[in-house]
Motif scaffolding. Sequence first.
Motif, PDB file in Angstrom:
ATOM      1  N   PHE A   1     -49.920 -84.413  78.579  1.00  0.00           N
ATOM      2  CA  PHE A   1     -49.100 -85.431  77.900  1.00  0.00           C
ATOM      3  C   PHE A   1     -49.987 -86.452  77.176  1.00  0.00           C
ATOM      4  CE2 PHE A   1     -44.932 -85.134  80.605  1.00  0.00           C
ATOM      5  CZ  PHE A   1     -44.720 -83.869  80.092  1.00  0.00           C
TER       6      PHE A   1
ATOM      7  N   GLU B   1     -48.063 -72.409  75.287  1.00  0.00           N
ATOM      8  CA  GLU B   1     -47.738 -72.270  76.704  1.00  0.00           C
ATOM      9  C   GLU B   1     -46.984 -73.514  77.182  1.00  0.00           C
ATOM     10  OE1 GLU B   1     -48.162 -69.682  78.973  1.00  0.00           O
ATOM     11  OE2 GLU B   1     -46.835 -71.120  79.938  1.00  0.00           O
ATOM     12  N   PHE B   2     -45.969 -73.310  78.033  1.00  0.00           N
ATOM     13  CA  PHE B   2     -45.159 -74.439  78.511  1.00  0.00           C
ATOM     14  C   PHE B   2     -45.223 -74.618  80.028  1.00  0.00           C
ATOM     15  CE2 PHE B   2     -43.345 -73.060  74.470  1.00  0.00           C
ATOM     16  CZ  PHE B   2     -43.251 -74.252  73.776  1.00  0.00           C
TER      17      PHE B   2
ATOM     18  N   ASP C   1     -51.834 -84.703  74.203  1.00  0.00           N
ATOM     19  CA  ASP C   1     -50.987 -84.144  73.140  1.00  0.00           C
ATOM     20  C   ASP C   1     -50.278 -85.245  72.363  1.00  0.00           C
ATOM     21  OD1 ASP C   1     -51.881 -81.697  73.870  1.00  0.00           O
ATOM     22  OD2 ASP C   1     -50.075 -81.072  74.926  1.00  0.00           O
TER      23      ASP C   1
ATOM     24  N   LEU D   1     -40.604 -84.920  76.414  1.00  0.00           N
ATOM     25  CA  LEU D   1     -40.578 -85.136  77.869  1.00  0.00           C
ATOM     26  C   LEU D   1     -41.245 -86.473  78.218  1.00  0.00           C
ATOM     27  CD1 LEU D   1     -41.442 -81.515  79.071  1.00  0.00           C
ATOM     28  CD2 LEU D   1     -39.239 -82.678  79.300  1.00  0.00           C
TER      29      LEU D   1
ATOM     30  N   ILE E   1     -39.826 -90.187  80.008  1.00  0.00           N
ATOM     31  CA  ILE E   1     -40.470 -90.937  81.098  1.00  0.00           C
ATOM     32  C   ILE E   1     -40.715 -92.382  80.651  1.00  0.00           C
ATOM     33  CG2 ILE E   1     -42.506 -91.089  82.590  1.00  0.00           C
ATOM     34  CD1 ILE E   1     -42.832 -88.025  82.217  1.00  0.00           C
TER      35      ILE E   1
ATOM     36  N   ARG F   1     -46.195 -75.733  83.856  1.00  0.00           N
ATOM     37  CA  ARG F   1     -46.597 -76.990  84.501  1.00  0.00           C
ATOM     38  C   ARG F   1     -47.626 -76.691  85.580  1.00  0.00           C
ATOM     39  NH1 ARG F   1     -40.943 -78.029  86.920  1.00  0.00           N
ATOM     40  NH2 ARG F   1     -41.173 -75.786  86.926  1.00  0.00           N
ATOM     41  N   GLU F   2     -48.625 -77.527  85.704  1.00  0.00           N
ATOM     42  CA  GLU F   2     -49.586 -77.364  86.791  1.00  0.00           C
ATOM     43  C   GLU F   2     -48.854 -77.572  88.108  1.00  0.00           C
ATOM     44  OE1 GLU F   2     -53.168 -79.625  86.292  1.00  0.00           O
ATOM     45  OE2 GLU F   2     -53.427 -78.907  84.246  1.00  0.00           O
TER      46      GLU F   2
ATOM     47  N   LYS G   1     -50.462 -85.403  89.778  1.00  0.00           N
ATOM     48  CA  LYS G   1     -49.138 -85.004  90.262  1.00  0.00           C
ATOM     49  C   LYS G   1     -49.366 -84.164  91.508  1.00  0.00           C
ATOM     50  CE  LYS G   1     -47.115 -81.360  88.327  1.00  0.00           C
ATOM     51  NZ  LYS G   1     -46.535 -80.409  87.364  1.00  0.00           N
TER      52      LYS G   1
ATOM     53  N   LEU H   1     -36.607 -88.086  84.089  1.00  0.00           N
ATOM     54  CA  LEU H   1     -36.026 -89.431  83.987  1.00  0.00           C
ATOM     55  C   LEU H   1     -36.512 -90.276  85.156  1.00  0.00           C
ATOM     56  CD1 LEU H   1     -32.286 -88.827  82.996  1.00  0.00           C
ATOM     57  CD2 LEU H   1     -34.217 -89.395  81.531  1.00  0.00           C
ATOM     58  N   HIS H   2     -37.619 -89.859  85.760  1.00  0.00           N
ATOM     59  CA  HIS H   2     -38.064 -90.524  86.972  1.00  0.00           C
ATOM     60  C   HIS H   2     -39.045 -91.649  86.621  1.00  0.00           C
ATOM     61  CE1 HIS H   2     -37.640 -89.837  91.275  1.00  0.00           C
ATOM     62  NE2 HIS H   2     -38.695 -90.618  91.320  1.00  0.00           N
TER      63      HIS H   2
HETATM   64  O1  LIG Z   1     -48.771 -78.891  77.922  1.00  0.00           O
HETATM   65  C1  LIG Z   1     -48.981 -78.908  79.111  1.00  0.00           C
HETATM   66  O2  LIG Z   1     -50.090 -78.803  79.602  1.00  0.00           O
HETATM   67  C2  LIG Z   1     -47.866 -79.047  80.105  1.00  0.00           C
HETATM   68  O3  LIG Z   1     -47.612 -80.467  80.288  1.00  0.00           O
HETATM   69  C3  LIG Z   1     -46.597 -80.766  81.235  1.00  0.00           C
HETATM   70  O4  LIG Z   1     -46.929 -80.227  82.515  1.00  0.00           O
HETATM   71  P1  LIG Z   1     -47.895 -80.991  83.560  1.00  0.00           P
HETATM   72  O5  LIG Z   1     -48.714 -82.007  82.852  1.00  0.00           O
HETATM   73  O6  LIG Z   1     -48.572 -79.921  84.337  1.00  0.00           O
HETATM   74  O7  LIG Z   1     -46.949 -81.733  84.605  1.00  0.00           O
HETATM   75  P2  LIG Z   1     -45.509 -82.427  84.564  1.00  0.00           P
HETATM   76  O8  LIG Z   1     -44.723 -81.932  85.696  1.00  0.00           O
HETATM   77  O9  LIG Z   1     -44.887 -82.336  83.232  1.00  0.00           O
HETATM   78  O10 LIG Z   1     -45.872 -83.945  84.849  1.00  0.00           O
HETATM   79  C4  LIG Z   1     -46.648 -84.687  83.933  1.00  0.00           C
HETATM   80  C5  LIG Z   1     -46.738 -86.127  84.387  1.00  0.00           C
HETATM   81  O11 LIG Z   1     -45.493 -86.787  84.221  1.00  0.00           O
HETATM   82  C6  LIG Z   1     -45.152 -87.496  85.403  1.00  0.00           C
HETATM   83  N1  LIG Z   1     -43.676 -87.556  85.493  1.00  0.00           N
HETATM   84  C7  LIG Z   1     -42.941 -86.414  85.383  1.00  0.00           C
HETATM   85  C8  LIG Z   1     -41.566 -86.468  85.420  1.00  0.00           C
HETATM   86  C9  LIG Z   1     -40.911 -87.710  85.564  1.00  0.00           C
HETATM   87  O12 LIG Z   1     -39.662 -87.828  85.585  1.00  0.00           O
HETATM   88  N2  LIG Z   1     -41.677 -88.827  85.664  1.00  0.00           N
HETATM   89  C10 LIG Z   1     -43.044 -88.785  85.638  1.00  0.00           C
HETATM   90  O13 LIG Z   1     -43.709 -89.836  85.707  1.00  0.00           O
HETATM   91  C11 LIG Z   1     -45.818 -86.711  86.523  1.00  0.00           C
HETATM   92  O14 LIG Z   1     -46.016 -87.512  87.645  1.00  0.00           O
HETATM   93  C12 LIG Z   1     -47.119 -86.296  85.857  1.00  0.00           C
HETATM   94  O15 LIG Z   1     -48.067 -87.326  85.965  1.00  0.00           O
HETATM   95  C13 LIG Z   1     -45.296 -80.097  80.782  1.00  0.00           C
HETATM   96  O16 LIG Z   1     -44.270 -80.336  81.751  1.00  0.00           O
HETATM   97  C14 LIG Z   1     -45.479 -78.594  80.604  1.00  0.00           C
HETATM   98  O17 LIG Z   1     -44.278 -78.019  80.101  1.00  0.00           O
HETATM   99  C15 LIG Z   1     -46.610 -78.369  79.605  1.00  0.00           C
HETATM  100  O18 LIG Z   1     -46.867 -76.980  79.441  1.00  0.00           O
END
Ligand SMILES: O=C(O)[C@H]1O[C@H](OP(=O)(O)OP(=O)(O)OC[C@H]2O[C@@H](n3ccc(=O)[nH]c3=O)[C@H](O)[C@@H]2O)[C@H](O)[C@@H](O)[C@@H]1O
Length: 448
Positions: free
Chosen positions: A266, A154-155, A269, A216, A220, A157-158, A326, A255-256
């Motif tokens: 993250f 599954e991909f 995994d 991903l 970051i 995002r929460e 998030k 890229l934030h």
């Molecule tokens: O395997 C999983 O469970 C999921 O993990 C992430 O999803 P999620 O953890 O729900 O949220 P994200 O939007 O990916 O954000 C993860 C973290 O990265 C941080 N983030 C994200 C993007 C960014 O540019 N910079 C950054 O610090 C967010 O603040 C957050 O803490 C993946 O994006 C999903 O594709 C995947 O299915």
Amino acid sequence: MKIAVFGLGYVGLVTATSLSEVGHQVIGYDADTDKLESLRNSEVPFYEPGLADLVSKNIDQGNLHFVDHIDWAIADSDVIFIAVGTPPKEDGSADLKSLYQVVESLGQMLERSITIVVKSTVPVGTNQAIDRALNALLESRGLQVSCDVVSNPEFLREGNALHDVFNPDRIVIGATSRQAFDTMRRLYAPFHFTCPLLEMEPASAELSKYAANAFLASRISFMNELSRLAETVGADINQVSTALGTDPRIGHHFLHAGIGYGGSCFPKDILSLRNMFWEHRIESPLTNAIQQVNSEQRHRFAKTIIEHLADAIDNSTIALWGLTFKPNTDDMRDAPSLEISQLLQKAGANVRLYDPVLNSAIKDRFPTDSQLEFVDDMYEAVHGADALVLVTEWTTFAEPDFTKVMQLMRTPNVFDGRNFWDPDFVRSQGFTYYGVGRPEIRFNQKGG
Ligand SMILES: O=C(O)[C@H]1O[C@H](OP(=O)(O)OP(=O)(O)OC[C@H]2O[C@@H](n3ccc(=O)[nH]c3=O)[C@H](O)[C@@H]2O)[C@H](O)[C@@H](O)[C@@H]1O
Ligand SMILES: NC(=O)C1=CN([C@@H]2O[C@H](COP(=O)(O)OP(=O)(O)OC[C@H]3O[C@@H](n4cnc5c(N)ncnc54)[C@H](O)[C@@H]3O)[C@@H](O)[C@H]2O)C=CC1
């Protein structure tokens, strides 16, 4: 089709609901009977925009049921999804206990051939191991049946779960028989996806999931590492990020720079992937670095606040806006706010905590401490405060009334952990502003 879903956490419930929404008959089972009881009353035990309404609608339409007997769940099912949690063990490897509990139950109860779909994120080789274990159990009962085990990571995002599950970028299917691939195609047909449905070996499907999350996360961490240099040499990481992402070979997503990633996926995994490298005695400097940069980032941010307040930190009041890992979720798993608030407290600060979905699930994750105070209003949080720290970029915080914030705060220090606000604007309001990888604070301090 008739489908059973085992494990009704984020992924299991979203999977069950989406499958029922497109017309399949879905039965959900979870080991947690309280959760089942809540779900029968259309109460979703976590915050995910739109999900409660969709659960309720599908229960009312008779497509979605929740049962507390495994045999009821599997009685007529054509396909069984397994979506139980796979949290990290002490050594970082994935804990597959819940997964094997389900496999064991299925091995003891199934009477006929059926397709088992593993949605949980599992280390490479797990699907094959489940296949062997399950079919061995069935054989030991003298049954002439054989189950296909399919990897279907599954991909989603929460916080965006429904959008993602109805608009995926790809569906990955790892199977070993044409029949299993065809079953999965039939199952997904009513969604009318326009994205590719990728057929591959289970090992490739399993590794694809880890590859996506690690890639991903590496973007970051790369930006966060770069932000340290940017800050020192007088560059703005947000501008660098825009310049970088404009190249279509790179793109703007993930890229934030900020205080780093958290959440249930993250961090876990990447540990699990690192463990797979170790197990196979392959060096992985990259995987190690992703995690190291991420954990340092929170500490560096807290250290900046502490150093900036210097002696005034003792008995100061620091307001934290946004506690979840998030926006648009109430998930606190590995949320940076937990560690940052603890570091600030240790340095002597009183910490005031506000989140738009502040509930008992969030509060319970923090230690009970007189130096920690939860408040129900974002402005109440900054009343008399010496620093405002933006930890999670909920849209509620996008355009706060800075005039009001200025009037309420004792010392107008703003620490923007997500580079969410325009530094020039915030400074023009009289605040001392600090972002991540945005250097001006070093040269343009205005008080505090
Ligand atoms: O395997 C999983 O469970 C999921 O993990 C992430 O999803 P999620 O953890 O729900 O949220 P994200 O939007 O990916 O954000 C993860 C973290 O990265 C941080 N983030 C994200 C993007 C960014 O540019 N910079 C950054 O610090 C967010 O603040 C957050 O803490 C993946 O994006 C999903 O594709 C995947 O299915
Ligand atoms: N949370 C997310 O956004 C995503 C998670 N994943 C993966 O999906 C899997 C599930 O993750 P979450 O939904 O977050 O987990 P979760 O921890 O929220 O939920 C797991 C559920 O499984 C239930 N369970 C445990 N043992 C069981 C058993 N023997 N029988 C039936 N139910 C049982 C638990 O009671 C719980 O409700 C994990 O492998 C995760 O890595 C993948 C993509 C996104």
